[in-house]
Design a protein around this motif. Structure first.
Motif: not given
Length: 224
Positions: A30-38, A179-186, A214-220
């Motif tokens: 599976p390919t990792a997806e990268v996007t903004t938190l929003a 906290q922002c890291r936590y929200v992103g990882e959640w 708002e600047d947090t990047v989410v990778r999953y």
């Protein structure tokens, strides 16, 4: 004769290539997806939570970990991988020494016994959000997920037990820097395992995504 032999040779070569050409392609990882938190929050499906039938034993853990031959279970493998100073691994995977930083509260920890391995999205919350419909094998895979570093995290026992099975509406790491890291990882964990969120939870996640994070990047990476 030369022509006949050439034809026979080409025919044999063609037959030899058939299995290679017709064999199914190996499944790509599976390919990792990268996007903004929003945008990531917008991908989480909304649904009511239901804890009917939940027991912690529905999620088998800790199992023998990623390395089935090292004698360490998932808990100890996570501790070894997250140590900032590596512990000594003794017979039976007993860990001595070592240093860890618990990112929830920024505490330095020098004893493995003072740490818990936290499921980023707690087992009960996962059950509420879709895992109740999974097979036992998938729940075990979830509870021992080391394929990505965001699923399991070594933190002080105090913060893990304060968190318990609460979502970000009711509990956030005491360290503001976490906290922002936590929200992103959640959110990454919810998307990785296709778990849903209830209305209150989504409203909280959106508030962080539109505000301080708002600047947090989410990778999953979607789980197999």
């Amino acid at each position: 004769m030369v022509i006949k032999n050439l034809v026979r040779g080409l025919s044999a070569l063609s037959l030899a290539l058939v299995p290679l050409l017709s064999a199914p392609a190996a499944h790509a990882a599976p390919t990792a997806e990268v996007t903004t938190l929003a945008d990531a929050v917008g991908l989480v499906q909304e649904a009511q939570e239901n804890r009917t039938g939940y027991t912690r034993s529905s999620f088998k853990h800790w199992n023998s970990g990623e390395n089935k031959t090292d004698g360490c279970n998932t808990r100890n493998e996570v501790l070894i991988s997250e140590a900032v100073i590596a512990p000594t691994v003794e017979t039976g995977c007993k860990l001595t020494g070592g240093t860890w930083i618990s990112y929830y509260d920024g505490q330095e920890v020098t004893s493995a016994g003072a740490l818990d391995i936290d499921h980023m999205v707690p087992l009960a919350e996962a059950w509420d959000s879709g895992a109740s419909a999974w097979t036992a094998a998938r729940r075990e895979a979830y509870a021992n997920d080391q394929e990505v570093h965001t699923s399991l995290v070594a933190v002080t026992a105090r913060t893990n037990r304060q968190k318990a099975d609460q979502d970000p509406t009711d509990w956030m790491p005491p360290s503001p820097e976490a906290q922002c890291r936590y929200v992103g990882e959640w959110v990454a964990t919810k998307l990785r395992w296709q778990l849903t969120a209830d209305t209150r939870e989504l409203e909280t996640l959106k508030a962080y995504a539109d505000g301080p994070c708002e600047d947090t990047v989410v990778r999953y990476t979607p789980a197999a």
